[in-house]
Design an enzyme around this catalytic site. Structure first.
Site, PDB file in Angstrom:
ATOM      1  N   CYS A  38       0.504  -1.333   0.275  1.00 33.42           N
ATOM      2  CA  CYS A  38       0.177  -0.037  -0.187  1.00 33.42           C
ATOM      3  C   CYS A  38       1.199   1.739   0.266  1.00 33.42           C
ATOM      4  CB  CYS A  38      -0.681   0.189   1.457  1.00 33.42           C
ATOM      5  SG  CYS A  38      -1.291  -1.269   1.865  1.00 33.42           S
ATOM      6  N   ARG A  71       7.696 -10.862   5.486  1.00 31.57           N
ATOM      7  CA  ARG A  71       7.740 -10.990   6.618  1.00 31.57           C
ATOM      8  C   ARG A  71       8.511 -11.263   7.938  1.00 31.57           C
ATOM      9  NH1 ARG A  71       1.277  -9.561   6.375  1.00 31.57           N
ATOM     10  NH2 ARG A  71       1.183  -7.844   4.964  1.00 31.57           N
ATOM     11  N   GLN A 113       0.494 -11.716  -2.582  1.00 34.61           N
ATOM     12  CA  GLN A 113      -0.691 -10.575  -2.365  1.00 34.61           C
ATOM     13  C   GLN A 113      -0.737 -10.957  -3.957  1.00 34.61           C
ATOM     14  OE1 GLN A 113       0.238  -7.030   0.092  1.00 34.61           O
ATOM     15  NE2 GLN A 113      -0.548  -8.962   2.069  1.00 34.61           N
ATOM     16  N   ASP A 142      -2.851  -8.364  -4.852  1.00 35.38           N
ATOM     17  CA  ASP A 142      -3.568  -6.644  -3.627  1.00 35.38           C
ATOM     18  C   ASP A 142      -3.548  -6.210  -4.763  1.00 35.38           C
ATOM     19  OD1 ASP A 142      -3.043  -5.295  -1.106  1.00 35.38           O
ATOM     20  OD2 ASP A 142      -0.990  -5.128  -1.822  1.00 35.38           O
ATOM     21  N   HIS A 159      -5.337  -1.503  -4.710  1.00 32.36           N
ATOM     22  CA  HIS A 159      -5.699  -0.367  -3.933  1.00 32.36           C
ATOM     23  C   HIS A 159      -6.552   0.927  -5.181  1.00 32.36           C
ATOM     24  CE1 HIS A 159      -2.257  -1.978  -1.888  1.00 32.36           C
ATOM     25  NE2 HIS A 159      -2.832  -1.981  -0.586  1.00 32.36           N
ATOM     26  N   LYS A 172     -14.045  -2.206   7.153  1.00 35.38           N
ATOM     27  CA  LYS A 172     -13.389  -3.649   6.429  1.00 35.38           C
ATOM     28  C   LYS A 172     -15.110  -4.862   6.521  1.00 35.38           C
ATOM     29  CE  LYS A 172     -11.230  -6.626   9.322  1.00 35.38           C
ATOM     30  NZ  LYS A 172      -9.853  -7.876   9.753  1.00 35.38           N
ATOM     31  N   HIS A 222      -8.351  -0.533   0.064  1.00 35.35           N
ATOM     32  CA  HIS A 222      -7.549  -1.721   0.203  1.00 35.35           C
ATOM     33  C   HIS A 222      -8.633  -3.237  -0.290  1.00 35.35           C
ATOM     34  CE1 HIS A 222      -4.478   0.060   2.426  1.00 35.35           C
ATOM     35  NE2 HIS A 222      -6.011   0.443   3.372  1.00 35.35           N
TER      36      HIS A 222
HETATM   37 ZN    ZN Z   1      -2.810  -2.166   0.737  1.00 37.72          ZN
END
Ligand code: ZN
Length: 579
Positions: free
Chosen positions: A274, A303, A321, A323, A325, A408, A454
């Protein structure tokens, strides 16, 4: 269980015994490791105890009375918890530890027969109220999760209201073990680990990479109509990026640090995407007409984890991910969330995984904990609830479950053996636009903050693959199978025909392979069966001389006799249907 343990091991010292997602456990210290035989004896003793139908009697004690009582009983671990609670309050205790304790003012104990336990409760009143149970497994566990502390024995069990539910659960666990993705992943040749690469860092073979790409392409196909654009970011960034985003404070211990010999800048491997994406948004002025801006990227984040917690593909240190946005105006949130939901719905339908939706909202009693102001929160929570209502999903609001930066939707998918996995998510975020001072010019010519959303469809590619492998027990539908047609020549003289057949299939977009190993045809067939290839064509003298092909369809007993074109049609149809 603890009462039975105390009867068998009078010196046993008890740690904590919480309720967990599936059942319960109790950490005990009996001065040695526990064995299968012990587990049987404990179960036997439990049955004996239950047949006497003892009651569970609650008593409230003051903190000092409780400490005295457990000191007298020699239960040093319980005394330690009570001392901590007394001196530091509940915040010094883990969620599991808190289940054993009450609050600072009063502590509750339960007595059953000769056994006294520290517990917040509530309990059933008598042993005959306990449903069918089973002790399932045991393992070692450090006291309070710290490896400098003594090692305890952790015994797990499950308990249900009915025998049928218990049986179903045990069948499910059996089935899960048979489907273990770590075992199947090796058999199907999908991924591998190497000690000199490092733990929790899976590498994907050509077959595994094929599946990753197919999943990625499928999501992209579903996303494209909604106006997403792809972006690409580097895998490292200066620490400053995460100091600005706030991740530094929260996750510093989980970050991989990267240093440079050429500059004084300190870098980290990105733990999320992000912050980078906000910088692409911020790279030029935006007007209300430019919004929504929708960025998507399938990319790895890193991570750190304690190596003890790493597990196959389920828990890794390099996480891919899928991902995306979206940066939009407040009045666009509803439409964007609806689009995201449609993508998630379409995706999980293809795998025949029913979804359950959780709506995480604010804790109404603590509005000060949340960033962004009452009005935007009301709007965002309302939008998420409305979208779910519109598509006919009953998403119960879960108060206090929202992150401080926004509400969320979490999507929980059910797999073929009834296990539930939290995978897709849609999160509204008022925080990052604020922290990175993102702007757009509204109709009045004034600067305004966009809303950031997200979303992830698969969650992480690695974890999703582990779930898929177990969901299908490795027998992937044709569209997802790394090899769709396995051609098996009976003898060497059939290799040339087999190669031509493979080439014809490849030319039609079908993933085909020839197994020309110098092994018996029986062995080659078993190999293809073990690999769970959806279609197998055995090529002998008759087939090579132009007669119809003998086709084995995975899961079907009878072989089919098909002309080449009919085989191509059959496979292409299955691919198109994603069946
Ligand atoms: Zn994000």
């Amino acid at each position: 269980m603890a009462a039975a343990i105390q009867r068998l091991f009078p010196e046993a010292k008890f740690g904590v015994g919480p309720v967990i997602e599936n059942g319960f456990y109790y950490d005990i210290d009996i001065g040695r490791t526990i064995t299968e035989e012990d587990l049987k004896e404990i179960s036997k003793q439990m049955k004996k105890l239950v047949s006497g139908n003892p009651t569970f009697e609650r008593e409230e004690l003051s903190m000092d009375e409780a400490i005295k009582l457990f000191e007298d009983l020699g239960q040093t671990y319980k005394v330690e918890l009570l001392q901590d609670l007394k001196e530091k309050g509940t915040t010094s205790l883990s969620e599991e530890e808190q289940q054993d304790l009450g609050n600072v003012e009063s502590v509750s104990i339960y007595k059953t027969g000769a056994f006294t336990d520290l517990c917040r409760g509530p309990h059933v009143e008598k042993a005959s109220d306990i449903g069918p149970w089973k002790l399932t497994k045991f393992s070692g566990a450090y006291w309070r999760g710290d490896q400098n502390n003594p090692q305890m024995q952790r015994i797990y069990g499950v308990c249900f209201a009915t025998q049928e539910e218990l049986d179903d659960y045990l069948t499910m666990m059996d089935e899960a073990e048979k489907r273990d993705h770590r075992k199947l992943g090796a058999e199907l040749d999908l991924f591998t680990f190497s000690p000199i690469v490092g733990s929790g860092l899976p590498m994907f073979t050509p077959r595994g990479t094929m599946m990753r790409d197919l999943l990625k392409d499928f999501v992209w196909e579903l996303m494209k109509p909604y106006g997403y654009e792809r972006v690409t970011i580097p895998h490292i960034a200066k620490c400053d990026l995460y100091k600005t985003s706030g991740h530094w404070d929260k996750f510093e211990d989980d970050l991989f640090h990267v240093s440079s010999k050429k500059t004084d800048d300190q870098f980290v491997l990105k733990p999320m995407n992000c912050p980078h994406h906000t910088q692409i948004y911020a790279s030029k002025p935006r007007s209300y007409r430019d919004l929504p801006v929708r960025y998507s990227e399938v990319t790895m984040v890193y991570r750190d984890e304690n190596t003890g917690q790493l597990q196959g593909l389920s828990r890794v240190r390099s996480i891919t991910q899928d991902d995306a946005h979206v940066f939009c105006r407040k009045d666009q949130v509803a439409e964007e969330v609806m689009g995201m939901y449609r993508i998630i719905e379409g995706f999980y339908k293809a795998f025949d995984m029913p979804l359950e939706v959780h709506l995480s909202v604010r804790d109404p009693k603590a509005p000060e904990k949340y960033l962004g102001g009452d009005e935007v929160w009301k709007m965002a929570e309302g939008v998420l609830a409305d979208v779910m209502k519109e598509v006919g999903i009953d998403a119960k609001p879960e108060e206090g479950e929202a992150a401080f930066y926004g509400p969320k939707l979490d999507f929980v998918a059910k797999d073929a053996i009834g296990r539930q996995w939290q995978l897709a998510t849609i999160q509204v975020d008022f925080n990052l636009p604020e922290r990175f001072e993102l702007e757009y010019t509204n109709t009045e010519g004034e600067k305004e903050r966009p809303v950031m959303i997200h979303r992830a469809i698969l969650g992480s590619v690695e974890r999703f693959l582990s779930i898929l492998i177990e969901h299908y027990a490795g027998a992937f539908p044709a569209w997802l199978a790394p090899v769709q047609v396995q051609v098996v020549p009976v003898a060497d003289r059939h290799n040339a025909f087999s190669d031509t057949l493979r080439d014809d299939l490849l030319a039609q977009g079908i993933r085909a392979e020839v197994d020309d190993a110098t092994e018996s045809v029986g062995k080659k067939i078993r190999k293809a069966e073990l690999r769970k290839v959806p279609y197998m064509v055995v090529v002998g003298d008759k087939e090579s001389s132009g007669e119809p092909l003998t086709v084995r369809v995975r899961g079907e007993v009878d072989q089919q006799s098909l002309e080449k074109q009919a085989l191509i049609d059959l496979v292409q149809q299955a691919i198109a249907d994603r069946s």
